[in-house]
Motif scaffolding. Structure first.
Motif, PDB file in Angstrom:
ATOM      1  N   ILE A 139       0.854  -1.185   0.000  1.00 56.35           N
ATOM      2  CA  ILE A 139       0.000   0.000   0.000  1.00 56.35           C
ATOM      3  C   ILE A 139       0.885   1.229   0.000  1.00 56.35           C
ATOM      4  O   ILE A 139       1.892   1.291   0.699  1.00 56.35           O
ATOM      5  CB  ILE A 139      -0.908   0.051   1.245  1.00 56.35           C
ATOM      6  CG1 ILE A 139      -1.774  -1.203   1.364  1.00 56.35           C
ATOM      7  CG2 ILE A 139      -1.789   1.292   1.227  1.00 56.35           C
ATOM      8  CD1 ILE A 139      -2.528  -1.282   2.681  1.00 56.35           C
ATOM      9  N   SER A 140       0.494   2.201  -0.795  1.00 52.33           N
ATOM     10  CA  SER A 140       1.148   3.506  -0.755  1.00 52.33           C
ATOM     11  C   SER A 140       0.063   4.552  -0.939  1.00 52.33           C
ATOM     12  O   SER A 140      -0.717   4.479  -1.888  1.00 52.33           O
ATOM     13  CB  SER A 140       2.204   3.637  -1.850  1.00 52.33           C
ATOM     14  OG  SER A 140       2.893   4.866  -1.744  1.00 52.33           O
ATOM     15  N   SER A 141      -0.005   5.511  -0.020  1.00 50.88           N
ATOM     16  CA  SER A 141      -1.040   6.539  -0.122  1.00 50.88           C
ATOM     17  C   SER A 141      -0.495   7.877   0.352  1.00 50.88           C
ATOM     18  O   SER A 141       0.459   7.952   1.133  1.00 50.88           O
ATOM     19  CB  SER A 141      -2.282   6.165   0.696  1.00 50.88           C
ATOM     20  OG  SER A 141      -2.021   6.253   2.076  1.00 50.88           O
ATOM     21  N   ARG A 142      -1.121   8.921  -0.132  1.00 51.67           N
ATOM     22  CA  ARG A 142      -0.782  10.295   0.237  1.00 51.67           C
ATOM     23  C   ARG A 142      -2.086  11.063   0.421  1.00 51.67           C
ATOM     24  O   ARG A 142      -2.912  11.112  -0.488  1.00 51.67           O
ATOM     25  CB  ARG A 142       0.065  10.923  -0.870  1.00 51.67           C
ATOM     26  CG  ARG A 142       0.514  12.349  -0.629  1.00 51.67           C
ATOM     27  CD  ARG A 142       1.462  12.523   0.522  1.00 51.67           C
ATOM     28  NE  ARG A 142       2.595  11.623   0.543  1.00 51.67           N
ATOM     29  CZ  ARG A 142       3.566  11.680   1.453  1.00 51.67           C
ATOM     30  NH1 ARG A 142       3.518  12.602   2.412  1.00 51.67           N
ATOM     31  NH2 ARG A 142       4.546  10.815   1.424  1.00 51.67           N
ATOM     32  N   VAL A 143      -2.292  11.614   1.620  1.00 51.95           N
ATOM     33  CA  VAL A 143      -3.490  12.365   1.960  1.00 51.95           C
ATOM     34  C   VAL A 143      -3.083  13.816   2.202  1.00 51.95           C
ATOM     35  O   VAL A 143      -2.245  14.091   3.061  1.00 51.95           O
ATOM     36  CB  VAL A 143      -4.175  11.781   3.213  1.00 51.95           C
ATOM     37  CG1 VAL A 143      -5.350  12.654   3.639  1.00 51.95           C
ATOM     38  CG2 VAL A 143      -4.641  10.353   2.957  1.00 51.95           C
ATOM     39  N   LEU A 144      -3.677  14.733   1.437  1.00 51.89           N
ATOM     40  CA  LEU A 144      -3.350  16.144   1.547  1.00 51.89           C
ATOM     41  C   LEU A 144      -4.591  16.953   1.892  1.00 51.89           C
ATOM     42  O   LEU A 144      -5.715  16.569   1.547  1.00 51.89           O
ATOM     43  CB  LEU A 144      -2.752  16.686   0.243  1.00 51.89           C
ATOM     44  CG  LEU A 144      -1.429  16.103  -0.242  1.00 51.89           C
ATOM     45  CD1 LEU A 144      -1.650  14.903  -1.155  1.00 51.89           C
ATOM     46  CD2 LEU A 144      -0.612  17.156  -0.984  1.00 51.89           C
ATOM     47  N   THR A 145      -4.391  18.076   2.559  1.00 49.28           N
ATOM     48  CA  THR A 145      -5.416  19.101   2.677  1.00 49.28           C
ATOM     49  C   THR A 145      -4.871  20.361   2.018  1.00 49.28           C
ATOM     50  O   THR A 145      -3.653  20.552   1.927  1.00 49.28           O
ATOM     51  CB  THR A 145      -5.771  19.402   4.143  1.00 49.28           C
ATOM     52  OG1 THR A 145      -4.620  19.934   4.826  1.00 49.28           O
ATOM     53  CG2 THR A 145      -6.239  18.139   4.852  1.00 49.28           C
ATOM     54  N   GLY A 146      -5.770  21.219   1.539  1.00 50.29           N
ATOM     55  CA  GLY A 146      -5.293  22.419   0.872  1.00 50.29           C
ATOM     56  C   GLY A 146      -6.427  23.251   0.319  1.00 50.29           C
ATOM     57  O   GLY A 146      -7.583  23.145   0.758  1.00 50.29           O
ATOM     58  N   TRP A 147      -6.099  24.073  -0.672  1.00 54.88           N
ATOM     59  CA  TRP A 147      -7.038  25.030  -1.249  1.00 54.88           C
ATOM     60  C   TRP A 147      -7.128  24.796  -2.748  1.00 54.88           C
ATOM     61  O   TRP A 147      -6.133  24.797  -3.458  1.00 54.88           O
ATOM     62  CB  TRP A 147      -6.569  26.462  -0.995  1.00 54.88           C
ATOM     63  CG  TRP A 147      -7.531  27.522  -1.442  1.00 54.88           C
ATOM     64  CD1 TRP A 147      -7.465  28.237  -2.599  1.00 54.88           C
ATOM     65  CD2 TRP A 147      -8.687  27.988  -0.743  1.00 54.88           C
ATOM     66  NE1 TRP A 147      -8.524  29.134  -2.672  1.00 54.88           N
ATOM     67  CE2 TRP A 147      -9.285  28.992  -1.529  1.00 54.88           C
ATOM     68  CE3 TRP A 147      -9.274  27.653   0.485  1.00 54.88           C
ATOM     69  CZ2 TRP A 147     -10.448  29.664  -1.133  1.00 54.88           C
ATOM     70  CZ3 TRP A 147     -10.431  28.315   0.879  1.00 54.88           C
ATOM     71  CH2 TRP A 147     -10.997  29.313   0.076  1.00 54.88           C
ATOM     72  N   LEU A 148      -8.362  24.538  -3.203  1.00 53.78           N
ATOM     73  CA  LEU A 148      -8.631  24.308  -4.617  1.00 53.78           C
ATOM     74  C   LEU A 148      -9.133  25.597  -5.251  1.00 53.78           C
ATOM     75  O   LEU A 148     -10.092  26.200  -4.762  1.00 53.78           O
ATOM     76  CB  LEU A 148      -9.675  23.206  -4.772  1.00 53.78           C
ATOM     77  CG  LEU A 148     -10.225  22.963  -6.177  1.00 53.78           C
ATOM     78  CD1 LEU A 148      -9.137  22.449  -7.122  1.00 53.78           C
ATOM     79  CD2 LEU A 148     -11.412  21.991  -6.128  1.00 53.78           C
ATOM     80  N   SER A 149      -8.498  26.008  -6.357  1.00 54.12           N
ATOM     81  CA  SER A 149      -8.922  27.194  -7.104  1.00 54.12           C
ATOM     82  C   SER A 149      -9.222  26.792  -8.537  1.00 54.12           C
ATOM     83  O   SER A 149      -8.405  26.118  -9.185  1.00 54.12           O
ATOM     84  CB  SER A 149      -7.819  28.262  -7.099  1.00 54.12           C
ATOM     85  OG  SER A 149      -7.524  28.690  -5.786  1.00 54.12           O
ATOM     86  N   VAL A 150     -10.394  27.195  -9.027  1.00 54.29           N
ATOM     87  CA  VAL A 150     -10.800  26.887 -10.398  1.00 54.29           C
ATOM     88  C   VAL A 150     -11.209  28.190 -11.071  1.00 54.29           C
ATOM     89  O   VAL A 150     -12.109  28.896 -10.597  1.00 54.29           O
ATOM     90  CB  VAL A 150     -11.970  25.878 -10.426  1.00 54.29           C
ATOM     91  CG1 VAL A 150     -12.367  25.557 -11.864  1.00 54.29           C
ATOM     92  CG2 VAL A 150     -11.591  24.594  -9.679  1.00 54.29           C
ATOM     93  N   THR A 151     -10.553  28.522 -12.164  1.00 57.47           N
ATOM     94  CA  THR A 151     -10.829  29.768 -12.883  1.00 57.47           C
ATOM     95  C   THR A 151     -12.040  29.606 -13.795  1.00 57.47           C
ATOM     96  O   THR A 151     -12.560  28.494 -13.977  1.00 57.47           O
ATOM     97  CB  THR A 151      -9.609  30.183 -13.709  1.00 57.47           C
ATOM     98  OG1 THR A 151      -9.336  29.156 -14.687  1.00 57.47           O
ATOM     99  CG2 THR A 151      -8.377  30.357 -12.836  1.00 57.47           C
ATOM    100  N   ASP A 152     -12.473  30.695 -14.384  1.00 55.86           N
ATOM    101  CA  ASP A 152     -13.648  30.669 -15.260  1.00 55.86           C
ATOM    102  C   ASP A 152     -13.449  29.763 -16.466  1.00 55.86           C
ATOM    103  O   ASP A 152     -14.418  29.215 -17.004  1.00 55.86           O
ATOM    104  CB  ASP A 152     -13.984  32.088 -15.734  1.00 55.86           C
ATOM    105  CG  ASP A 152     -14.500  32.967 -14.610  1.00 55.86           C
ATOM    106  OD1 ASP A 152     -14.919  32.411 -13.570  1.00 55.86           O
ATOM    107  OD2 ASP A 152     -14.474  34.209 -14.760  1.00 55.86           O
ATOM    108  N   ALA A 194      -9.394  26.038 -15.500  1.00 50.58           N
ATOM    109  CA  ALA A 194      -8.059  25.680 -15.023  1.00 50.58           C
ATOM    110  C   ALA A 194      -8.090  25.507 -13.510  1.00 50.58           C
ATOM    111  O   ALA A 194      -8.564  26.382 -12.776  1.00 50.58           O
ATOM    112  CB  ALA A 194      -7.046  26.746 -15.424  1.00 50.58           C
ATOM    113  N   ALA A 195      -7.576  24.379 -13.024  1.00 45.53           N
ATOM    114  CA  ALA A 195      -7.649  24.052 -11.602  1.00 45.53           C
ATOM    115  C   ALA A 195      -6.256  23.944 -10.999  1.00 45.53           C
ATOM    116  O   ALA A 195      -5.364  23.296 -11.563  1.00 45.53           O
ATOM    117  CB  ALA A 195      -8.401  22.737 -11.399  1.00 45.53           C
TER     118      ALA A 195
END
Length: 335
Positions: free
Chosen positions: A256-269, A272-273
């Motif tokens: 098993i290999s996993s990566r859990v992140l928290t953060g800020w998602l920005s999506v333009t008009d 683009a994300a």
């Protein structure tokens, strides 16, 4: 909340029961979402409209979040090493209840289900001592499904079919956190850690407070964060707190290999994300079943003893008793 159990088709049930691993998402106090991998092991009470998974008291923070805010989601997003090849992406949103003290009868009944997905349980003087907490000090998270959203392929392209609570609305942007939205980790390193793992999903709070989990693909990075691609219409415009999960696993979770992140998602008009990472936690287990099982047993034993010393079981029980019967209404949309 719906008053009748949400029902789903045979094809959807095949996908749910056929997945070895699902992505579980819950809501944080700040209005973000955390998404992590779980092994449901076929916990599917379809006539009652209930899905679920098990976890350990060693993951008390996750349980505390779920008990405080029971709106959760499960995304069945990969048939990898599973028992079904139907290419459906299934998102189940619902209200969770946590069985903190499952009966021995329930734990015993779960064993053959778990063995089908994860392999035979280990027994013997050493294994019984090492794996006692891993096998028997577990809790069940039961999810009464409120809405089931199904896309025709694993990339979640095309028009989804929605069963249960409607409508399935895109959430409004959230207010910028007081600490800002700049990456708090080294972006290039985070990108490399995520891109090498084949299964990637992102989670955020929906308009009605339930987490939404959809597939994404990290394609690169710049100074603002990780660059994401997703099928059209999946990612809502504007900015919001979001959780990102990237993982891989072998047959019966060997390796098993996993990566859990928290953060800020920005999506333009123009769609683009960008994902600015705030925190990151990784997990890796070797593709050697006995060694991984031994590590899981030691981890569960240590985590359980720490939880007992901190009074976590009693704390979680108090939270469950204090929680309103109905989930709190979602906070007003912030712009």
């Amino acid at each position: 909340m719906s008053t009748m159990a949400v029902q789903w088709s045979d094809a959807v049930d095949d996908a749910i029961r056929g997945d070895l691993v699902a992505a579980a998402a819950y809501i944080t106090r700040a209005g973000g979402a955390v998404v992590t991998s779980v092994a449901p092991c076929g916990l599917d009470r379809r006539p009652e409209g209930i899905l679920g998974f098990t976890t350990s008291l060693g993951f008390g923070r996750k349980l505390e979040h779920i008990i405080r805010e029971p709106r959760v989601a499960l995304a069945f997003h990969t048939r990898h090493h599973g028992f079904c090849d139907r290419p459906l992406f299934v998102l189940a949103q619902g209200t969770a209840s946590v069985d903190l003290k499952p009966s021995r009868q329930r734990l015993d009944a779960f064993v053959p289900q778990a063995e089908r997905y994860l392999g035979k349980t280990k027994h013997g003087p050493l294994w019984d001592r090492v794996l006692r907490e891993y096998y028997w000090e577990r809790v069940f998270v039961d999810i009464s499904v409120e809405r089931l959203v199904t896309w025709p392929d694993l990339e979640a392209r095309g028009q989804p079919e929605v069963t249960g609570a409607v409508p399935f609305e895109s959430p409004a942007p959230q207010a910028i956190p007081p600490t800002g939205t700049e990456p708090r980790l080294e972006v290039g390193k985070a990108t490399g850690q995520v891109m090498k793992l084949p299964h990637q999903v992102i989670a955020f709070r929906g308009a009605d407070g339930f987490p939404i989990v959809v597939p994404v693909r990290v394609t690169g990075h710049d100074g603002a964060g990780l660059s994401l691609e997703a099928a059209g219409g999946l990612l809502p415009g504007g900015g919001r707190r979001a959780g990102l999960l990237a993982h891989e696993f072998g047959p019966r979770l060997n390796g098993i290999s996993s990566r859990v992140l928290t953060g800020w998602l920005s999506v333009t008009d123009d769609g683009a994300a960008t994902y600015a990472p705030f925190t990151s936690k990784g997990l890796a287990a070797p593709p050697l079943k006995d060694l991984a099982l031994l590590a899981n047993g030691v981890f569960a034993k240590v985590g359980y003893r720490q939880a007992v010393r901190r009074g976590l079981p009693a704390h979680l029980e108090r939270l469950a008793m204090e929680r309103p019967v109905e989930p709190e209404a979602p906070a007003p949309a912030e712009r």
